[in-house]
Design a protein around this motif. Structure first.
Motif, mmCIF file in Angstrom:
data_model
loop_
_atom_site.group_PDB
_atom_site.id
_atom_site.type_symbol
_atom_site.label_atom_id
_atom_site.label_comp_id
_atom_site.label_asym_id
_atom_site.label_seq_id
_atom_site.Cartn_x
_atom_site.Cartn_y
_atom_site.Cartn_z
ATOM 1 N N THR A 145 0.828 -1.244 0.151
ATOM 2 C CA THR A 145 -0.653 0.024 -0.229
ATOM 3 C C THR A 145 0.922 1.313 -0.002
ATOM 4 O OG1 THR A 145 -1.881 -1.563 1.369
ATOM 5 C CG2 THR A 145 -2.276 0.938 1.535
ATOM 6 N N MET A 146 1.850 1.315 0.727
ATOM 7 C CA MET A 146 2.427 2.604 1.008
ATOM 8 C C MET A 146 3.437 2.338 -0.886
ATOM 9 S SD MET A 146 5.553 2.195 4.774
ATOM 10 C CE MET A 146 4.714 2.724 5.823
ATOM 11 N N GLY A 147 4.039 1.711 -1.059
ATOM 12 C CA GLY A 147 4.102 1.505 -2.926
ATOM 13 C C GLY A 147 3.247 2.107 -3.625
ATOM 14 N N ARG A 148 1.678 1.764 -3.884
ATOM 15 C CA ARG A 148 1.374 2.453 -4.706
ATOM 16 C C ARG A 148 0.866 3.955 -4.082
ATOM 17 N NH1 ARG A 148 -2.428 -2.352 -3.041
ATOM 18 N NH2 ARG A 148 -3.237 -1.426 -1.998
ATOM 19 N N LEU A 149 0.584 4.421 -2.841
ATOM 20 C CA LEU A 149 0.483 5.557 -2.563
ATOM 21 C C LEU A 149 1.393 6.813 -3.266
ATOM 22 C CD1 LEU A 149 -0.675 5.804 1.141
ATOM 23 C CD2 LEU A 149 -1.875 6.517 -0.486
ATOM 24 N N SER B 132 12.916 4.043 0.279
ATOM 25 C CA SER B 132 12.080 3.485 -1.163
ATOM 26 C C SER B 132 9.878 4.062 -0.862
ATOM 27 C CB SER B 132 11.221 2.649 -0.659
ATOM 28 O OG SER B 132 12.806 0.954 -0.402
ATOM 29 N N TYR B 133 9.702 4.800 -0.393
ATOM 30 C CA TYR B 133 8.429 5.427 -0.368
ATOM 31 C C TYR B 133 8.689 6.862 -0.121
ATOM 32 C CZ TYR B 133 8.002 0.257 0.579
ATOM 33 O OH TYR B 133 7.564 -0.733 0.936
ATOM 34 N N ARG B 134 9.693 6.794 -0.363
ATOM 35 C CA ARG B 134 10.203 8.844 -0.072
ATOM 36 C C ARG B 134 8.625 9.233 1.442
ATOM 37 N NH1 ARG B 134 9.711 10.746 -6.733
ATOM 38 N NH2 ARG B 134 11.445 8.998 -7.034
#
Length: 411
Positions: free
Chosen positions: A192-196, A249-251
């Motif tokens: 979910t973090m990646g999708r965000l 990885s997710y800023r």
């Protein structure tokens, strides 16, 4: 149960979530008569502070503290013996509007226990933000907690209305999450973090390339997360390594650290004593060094110990471990080198660089540059000052540390 009693229960239940920030969003207000609320600073009950020092007051509540999950560290877990309450969507909307009109708040921080399912919970949370924005034209700050297992369309809709979205990683180690929160899946959280991040990157690109029409907004203040400190045996080095990975990885805008606090009816698997709050403070200081001062996670913590010292701040501890790099000549050192000097903040370094273009910096100039002399002087060379060459060696180092503690440096 009346709304007042619900508010007492659900505001108290929300206090354990530290990721209640309100910085980084776009500026909006209702001066044009087209809406209600503002993201600009105002007066009221203080709940959080922006990085520039602005006080932002938020209504911080849970939609409900009834939860299907049984996370051992959480006071709201399904097996916990605490009073339960649940707001309706309309009750949260009305509270937010009423509190704003009374000048108590500038925005809303909304989270929730898991009720029925992740999708149902997320839909309820999004409904609050949708009603505030579309029906009441609320322009204040909205921070929503995201349910990792929720449908992607719901998370996309949340970003349409919220200024910031956050997903709690909870634990620094995957096996710790499996032990203390078996219903949660670290892979789902990271997905979910990646999708965000993809949606945030897309929104940023659309803003940068837009010519006329304003592109759709998506969580302009980004995403954040929280880790609970002291539940498991993770070292400070492990925690900072995890944070560095999350930032890269997710800023993420922020990683928040929350020292574990013993809860009623606690599981035997939990520690009996809370970790010192000073440990949480040191982690925030170390996090700041990573984000703004150019430090890598691996160099902040002494490799052999794995833990940040509690008696002095991480920057001073690093400087004392690297005495060969000091004293530093302020007139010639690079910005990166100056940022590593104890007592030098970002603004102070910028003032030093601007000043030294015109004149040599002397001892008397430090006060005008807002630099604490007693903390910085052992590490720098000025036009009219050079520290004793043995100040930071052997017994001199111990005398300096003792004097620094007496003066309150590092606390």
């Amino acid at each position: 149960m009346d709304v007042q009693r619900k508010l007492e229960i659900l505001a108290d239940a929300a206090k354990y979530d530290a990721s209640c920030a309100s910085s980084g969003t776009e500026k909006r207000d209702s001066s044009d008569g087209k809406g209600l609320g503002s993201t600009a600073p105002g007066m009221g009950i203080c709940h959080s502070y922006a990085p520039d020092g602005r006080c932002i007051s938020l209504l911080k509540v849970l939609l409900t503290n009834a939860c299907n999950y049984d996370c051992l560290y959480c006071v709201n877990r399904t097996s916990s013996n605490v009073p339960r309450a649940r707001f309706t969507v309309d009750e949260v909307v009305k509270l937010t509007i009423d509190f704003y009109r009374r000048n108590y708040i500038e925005g809303l921080f909304l989270s929730s226990g898991i009720i029925r399912s992740a999708d149902y919970t997320m839909e309820q949370v999004v409904s609050v933000a949708r009603k505030l924005r579309e029906e009441h034209h609320f322009r204040g700050y909205i921070h929503l907690k995201t349910i990792p297992e929720a449908d992607d369309a719901l998370i996309a809709e949340a970003g349409k209305y919220a200024d910031r979205l956050s997903i709690n990683i909870e634990m620094p180690l995957e096996n710790s999450l499996a032990k203390f929160a078996p219903e949660k899946d670290v892979r789902a959280i990271r997905r979910t973090m990646g999708r965000l991040r993809l949606k945030l990157d897309e929104a940023k690109e659309n803003r940068e390339t837009a010519t006329k029409a304003k592109p759709p907004r998506f969580a302009p203040a980004g995403q954040s997360t929280q880790m609970i400190i002291g539940v498991d045996a993770a070292s400070d080095k492990t925690i900072l390594d995890t944070s560095a990975n999350l930032y890269g990885s997710y800023r993420l805008k922020r990683v928040y650290y929350s020292a574990f606090s013993p809860i009623p009816d606690a599981s035997r698997a939990l520690p009996l004593v809370a970790p010192p709050l000073l440990r949480e403070h040191r982690l925030y200081q170390a996090d700041w060094l990573m984000r703004f001062y150019g430090f890598d996670a691996g160099e902040i913590v002494d490799e052999a110990k794995g833990m940040l010292p509690l008696d002095i701040d991480p920057k001073l501890a690093w400087a004392l471990r690297h005495r060969d790099r000091f004293p530093l000549d302020v007139s010639t050192a690079s910005r990166e080198e100056l940022l590593r000097v104890p007592g030098f903040g970002i603004k102070a370094v910028d003032r030093i660089i601007a000043t030294r273009r015109l004149t040599s910096i002397r001892l008397a100039d430090l006060a005008q540059l807002h630099i604490p002399q007693k903390k910085a002087l052992p590490f720098i060379v000025l036009g009219d000052f050079r520290p004793s060459p043995h100040l930071l060696d052997g017994a001199g180092k111990e005398r300096f540390k003792s004097k620094a503690r007496q003066l309150g440096f590092g606390f």
